[in-house]
Design a protein around this motif. Structure first.
Motif, PDB file in Angstrom:
ATOM      1  N   SER A  58       0.747  -1.097   0.053  1.00 37.28           N
ATOM      2  CA  SER A  58       0.029   0.020  -0.187  1.00 37.28           C
ATOM      3  C   SER A  58       0.846   1.380  -0.090  1.00 37.28           C
ATOM      4  CB  SER A  58      -0.951   0.010   1.199  1.00 37.28           C
ATOM      5  OG  SER A  58      -0.259  -0.014   2.311  1.00 37.28           O
ATOM      6  N   GLY A  59       2.068   1.060   0.319  1.00 35.78           N
ATOM      7  CA  GLY A  59       2.873   2.321   0.410  1.00 35.78           C
ATOM      8  C   GLY A  59       2.671   2.863   1.717  1.00 35.78           C
ATOM      9  N   ARG A  60       2.069   2.356   2.743  1.00 31.56           N
ATOM     10  CA  ARG A  60       1.755   3.057   4.114  1.00 31.56           C
ATOM     11  C   ARG A  60       3.202   2.807   4.912  1.00 31.56           C
ATOM     12  NH1 ARG A  60      -2.960   0.206   4.213  1.00 31.56           N
ATOM     13  NH2 ARG A  60      -2.057  -1.597   5.497  1.00 31.56           N
ATOM     14  N   PRO A  61       3.463   3.561   5.734  1.00 31.46           N
ATOM     15  CA  PRO A  61       4.788   3.595   6.454  1.00 31.46           C
ATOM     16  C   PRO A  61       4.835   2.542   7.410  1.00 31.46           C
ATOM     17  CG  PRO A  61       3.553   5.440   7.321  1.00 31.46           C
ATOM     18  CD  PRO A  61       2.776   5.044   5.874  1.00 31.46           C
ATOM     19  N   LEU A  62       5.960   1.989   7.632  1.00 34.17           N
ATOM     20  CA  LEU A  62       6.055   1.015   8.775  1.00 34.17           C
ATOM     21  C   LEU A  62       6.349   1.715   9.977  1.00 34.17           C
ATOM     22  CD1 LEU A  62       8.470  -1.527   6.735  1.00 34.17           C
ATOM     23  CD2 LEU A  62       6.159  -2.090   7.702  1.00 34.17           C
ATOM     24  N   PRO A  63       6.153   1.122  10.974  1.00 33.60           N
ATOM     25  CA  PRO A  63       6.489   1.614  12.474  1.00 33.60           C
ATOM     26  C   PRO A  63       8.127   1.889  12.549  1.00 33.60           C
ATOM     27  CG  PRO A  63       5.988  -0.570  12.940  1.00 33.60           C
ATOM     28  CD  PRO A  63       5.708  -0.221  11.339  1.00 33.60           C
ATOM     29  N   ALA A  64       8.520   2.361  13.555  1.00 36.13           N
ATOM     30  CA  ALA A  64       9.883   2.863  13.514  1.00 36.13           C
ATOM     31  C   ALA A  64      10.831   1.413  13.922  1.00 36.13           C
ATOM     32  CB  ALA A  64      10.135   3.643  14.984  1.00 36.13           C
ATOM     33  N   ARG A  65      11.898   1.206  13.213  1.00 33.92           N
ATOM     34  CA  ARG A  65      12.567   0.229  13.322  1.00 33.92           C
ATOM     35  C   ARG A  65      11.937  -1.221  13.496  1.00 33.92           C
ATOM     36  NH1 ARG A  65      17.868   0.338  16.863  1.00 33.92           N
ATOM     37  NH2 ARG A  65      18.661  -0.220  14.746  1.00 33.92           N
ATOM     38  N   PRO A  66      11.332  -1.384  12.119  1.00 27.48           N
ATOM     39  CA  PRO A  66      10.587  -2.717  12.185  1.00 27.48           C
ATOM     40  C   PRO A  66      11.179  -4.095  12.106  1.00 27.48           C
ATOM     41  CG  PRO A  66      10.524  -1.593  10.158  1.00 27.48           C
ATOM     42  CD  PRO A  66      11.164  -0.884  11.004  1.00 27.48           C
ATOM     43  N   VAL A  67      10.780  -5.023  12.890  1.00 31.32           N
ATOM     44  CA  VAL A  67      11.617  -6.426  12.832  1.00 31.32           C
ATOM     45  C   VAL A  67      10.423  -7.494  12.944  1.00 31.32           C
ATOM     46  CG1 VAL A  67      11.521  -6.442  15.237  1.00 31.32           C
ATOM     47  CG2 VAL A  67      13.338  -7.710  13.922  1.00 31.32           C
ATOM     48  N   LEU A  68      10.467  -8.550  12.274  1.00 35.59           N
ATOM     49  CA  LEU A  68       9.584  -9.618  12.220  1.00 35.59           C
ATOM     50  C   LEU A  68      10.478 -10.895  13.093  1.00 35.59           C
ATOM     51  CD1 LEU A  68       8.465  -7.905   9.701  1.00 35.59           C
ATOM     52  CD2 LEU A  68       7.699 -10.532   8.610  1.00 35.59           C
ATOM     53  N   ILE A  69       9.554 -11.515  13.755  1.00 32.61           N
ATOM     54  CA  ILE A  69       9.880 -12.627  14.535  1.00 32.61           C
ATOM     55  C   ILE A  69       8.962 -13.692  14.188  1.00 32.61           C
ATOM     56  CG2 ILE A  69       9.926 -13.628  16.994  1.00 32.61           C
ATOM     57  CD1 ILE A  69       9.684 -10.866  17.890  1.00 32.61           C
ATOM     58  N   THR A  70       9.836 -14.853  13.499  1.00 30.11           N
ATOM     59  CA  THR A  70       8.914 -15.836  12.656  1.00 30.11           C
ATOM     60  C   THR A  70       9.495 -17.090  13.421  1.00 30.11           C
ATOM     61  OG1 THR A  70      10.563 -16.059  10.852  1.00 30.11           O
ATOM     62  CG2 THR A  70       8.672 -14.542  10.681  1.00 30.11           C
ATOM     63  N   PHE A  71       8.486 -18.108  13.393  1.00 27.03           N
ATOM     64  CA  PHE A  71       8.896 -19.572  13.821  1.00 27.03           C
ATOM     65  C   PHE A  71       8.408 -20.522  12.778  1.00 27.03           C
ATOM     66  CE2 PHE A  71       7.967 -17.099  17.631  1.00 27.03           C
ATOM     67  CZ  PHE A  71       8.873 -17.164  18.208  1.00 27.03           C
ATOM     68  N   ASP A  72       9.206 -21.501  12.223  1.00 24.06           N
ATOM     69  CA  ASP A  72       8.755 -22.362  11.432  1.00 24.06           C
ATOM     70  C   ASP A  72       8.449 -23.958  12.045  1.00 24.06           C
ATOM     71  OD1 ASP A  72       9.449 -20.650   9.531  1.00 24.06           O
ATOM     72  OD2 ASP A  72      10.938 -21.533   8.462  1.00 24.06           O
ATOM     73  N   ASP A  73       7.766 -24.445  11.349  1.00 24.15           N
ATOM     74  CA  ASP A  73       7.318 -25.915  11.640  1.00 24.15           C
ATOM     75  C   ASP A  73       6.236 -26.178  12.614  1.00 24.15           C
ATOM     76  OD1 ASP A  73       9.383 -26.403   9.826  1.00 24.15           O
ATOM     77  OD2 ASP A  73      11.151 -27.133  11.425  1.00 24.15           O
ATOM     78  N   GLY A  74       6.591 -25.541  13.926  1.00 22.72           N
ATOM     79  CA  GLY A  74       5.432 -25.820  15.057  1.00 22.72           C
ATOM     80  C   GLY A  74       5.875 -26.512  16.326  1.00 22.72           C
ATOM     81  N   TYR A  75       6.844 -26.337  16.967  1.00 23.61           N
ATOM     82  CA  TYR A  75       7.580 -26.952  17.941  1.00 23.61           C
ATOM     83  C   TYR A  75       6.976 -26.553  19.174  1.00 23.61           C
ATOM     84  CZ  TYR A  75      10.855 -28.660  14.685  1.00 23.61           C
ATOM     85  OH  TYR A  75      11.618 -28.968  13.601  1.00 23.61           O
ATOM     86  N   ALA A  76       6.596 -27.709  20.042  1.00 28.62           N
ATOM     87  CA  ALA A  76       5.967 -27.116  21.341  1.00 28.62           C
ATOM     88  C   ALA A  76       6.584 -26.039  22.290  1.00 28.62           C
ATOM     89  CB  ALA A  76       5.945 -28.500  22.357  1.00 28.62           C
ATOM     90  N   GLY A  77       7.789 -25.899  22.127  1.00 29.77           N
ATOM     91  CA  GLY A  77       8.389 -24.654  22.934  1.00 29.77           C
ATOM     92  C   GLY A  77       7.835 -23.141  22.556  1.00 29.77           C
ATOM     93  N   VAL A  78       7.625 -23.139  21.255  1.00 28.93           N
ATOM     94  CA  VAL A  78       7.011 -21.768  20.798  1.00 28.93           C
ATOM     95  C   VAL A  78       5.831 -21.408  21.765  1.00 28.93           C
ATOM     96  CG1 VAL A  78       5.799 -20.385  19.023  1.00 28.93           C
ATOM     97  CG2 VAL A  78       7.584 -22.389  18.546  1.00 28.93           C
ATOM     98  N   HIS A  79       4.847 -22.455  22.158  1.00 28.37           N
ATOM     99  CA  HIS A  79       3.934 -22.112  23.065  1.00 28.37           C
ATOM    100  C   HIS A  79       4.567 -22.058  24.628  1.00 28.37           C
ATOM    101  CE1 HIS A  79       0.628 -23.046  25.760  1.00 28.37           C
ATOM    102  NE2 HIS A  79      -0.289 -22.561  24.816  1.00 28.37           N
ATOM    103  N   ARG A  80       5.419 -22.749  24.961  1.00 30.11           N
ATOM    104  CA  ARG A  80       5.639 -23.000  26.338  1.00 30.11           C
ATOM    105  C   ARG A  80       6.570 -22.190  26.695  1.00 30.11           C
ATOM    106  NH1 ARG A  80       8.724 -28.225  29.203  1.00 30.11           N
ATOM    107  NH2 ARG A  80       8.944 -27.392  31.486  1.00 30.11           N
ATOM    108  N   HIS A  81       7.580 -21.795  25.815  1.00 28.80           N
ATOM    109  CA  HIS A  81       8.730 -20.849  26.123  1.00 28.80           C
ATOM    110  C   HIS A  81       8.563 -19.530  25.601  1.00 28.80           C
ATOM    111  CE1 HIS A  81      10.752 -23.686  28.216  1.00 28.80           C
ATOM    112  NE2 HIS A  81      10.804 -24.728  27.207  1.00 28.80           N
ATOM    113  N   ALA A  82       8.424 -19.310  24.123  1.00 29.74           N
ATOM    114  CA  ALA A  82       8.296 -18.099  23.525  1.00 29.74           C
ATOM    115  C   ALA A  82       6.986 -17.334  23.704  1.00 29.74           C
ATOM    116  CB  ALA A  82       8.344 -18.516  21.965  1.00 29.74           C
ATOM    117  N   LEU A  83       5.812 -17.986  23.865  1.00 28.03           N
ATOM    118  CA  LEU A  83       4.531 -17.048  24.039  1.00 28.03           C
ATOM    119  C   LEU A  83       4.781 -15.983  25.111  1.00 28.03           C
ATOM    120  CD1 LEU A  83       1.701 -15.962  22.875  1.00 28.03           C
ATOM    121  CD2 LEU A  83       0.984 -18.157  24.118  1.00 28.03           C
ATOM    122  N   PRO A  84       5.204 -16.761  26.291  1.00 25.57           N
ATOM    123  CA  PRO A  84       5.045 -15.828  27.628  1.00 25.57           C
ATOM    124  C   PRO A  84       6.082 -14.452  27.392  1.00 25.57           C
ATOM    125  CG  PRO A  84       5.154 -18.063  28.321  1.00 25.57           C
ATOM    126  CD  PRO A  84       5.312 -18.134  26.827  1.00 25.57           C
TER     127      PRO A  84
END
Length: 266
Positions: A58-84
């Protein structure tokens, strides 16, 4: 001002005691917490994959200093450790699930370590984590024939939609492998954007179906993590990976040529 370059961090397992299959690409929970705290301290603003792509379309500006945090596959630790940790900081993230690896009625038994179940995936979604597709059985998509490729993509999309009540719009290529044919199939399956690997910063000119990510692994210390998110010395940091990837790419192309020749003779 030059073109915006956005770090897209690629995580896999977040685990205290990963098994041998996931050890290299796992991150200790303590390290993950420190990395998220560093993002906050340095003023980064996490966005999810859909938000980044929508902004660039769209050309809309991104927020300051954007970053993406992505996880692949679906390991249980994403819920147990990363989510909190994500919830503590109020950070957006994207989880790309291989639907045949998630525990439940579609499980093919291919998961490499302790995997999420669909209740946990739904809880992640309710907590604001974008759920994207990562194929059904996690194959090398560019090695599949057209029908099998389409089946992997459509089955993944339909299962996520059925389980979550929302159609996934983002995709990540298993192993990072794609091709013009694969990217076209991902688009035709209804995904609006897709992430590769490439170990470089994402730029708008890469196009919505070939956005690069940088790999975070167990050996990534605080100094290296800071270099990754600041975009410093990335080429040097992943020089060995690139050499190995190029060598393997030659081997994979040779195998593909042989398979085509065999199919032609048959």
């Amino acid at each position: 001002m030059g073109e915006a370059r956005v770090p897209i961090l690629m995580y896999h397992s977040v685990a205290t005691t990963p098994n041998d299959a996931t050890r290299v690409l796992s991150v200790a929970p303590e390290a993950f917490a420190e990395q998220m705290a560093m993002l906050g301290d340095l003023g980064f603003t996490p966005v999810d994959t859909a938000a980044l792509a929508a902004s660039w379309r769209s050309g809309r500006p991104l927020p300051a200093r954007p970053v993406l945090i992505t996880f692949d596959d679906g390991y249980a630790g994403v819920h147990r450790h990363a989510l909190p940790v994500l919830a503590k900081h109020g950070f957006a993230a994207t989880l790309f699930v291989s639907t045949g690896w998630i525990k439940g009625p579609y499980d093919t038994g291919g998961g490499l370590d302790a995997m999420l179940d669909w209740r946990q995936v739904r809880e992640l979604a309710r907590s604001g984590v974008e759920i994207g597709g990562h194929s059904h059985t996690h194959p090398q998509l560019d090695q599949l024939d057209d029908d099998t490729l389409r089946s992997e993509l459509v089955r993944c999309k339909e299962i996520v939609a059925d389980e979550l009540g929302a159609v996934p719009v983002s995709f990540a290529y298993p192993y990072g492998y794609s091709s013009r044919r694969v990217r076209g199939a991902v688009r035709e399956a209804g995904f609006a954007q897709a992430l590769a690997v490439g170990n470089g910063l994402a730029r708008r000119r890469q196009g919505p179906y070939a956005l690069r990510r940088v790999t975070v692994r167990r050996s990534t210390d605080a100094q290296e993590f800071e270099r990754l998110i600041e975009g410093r010395s990335i080429a040097r940091n992943f020089a060995t990976d690139r050499a190995l990837t190029k060598g393997y790419a030659v081997l994979r192309r040779a195998r593909q040529v042989r398979r085509k020749a065999i199919r032609t003779r048959v």
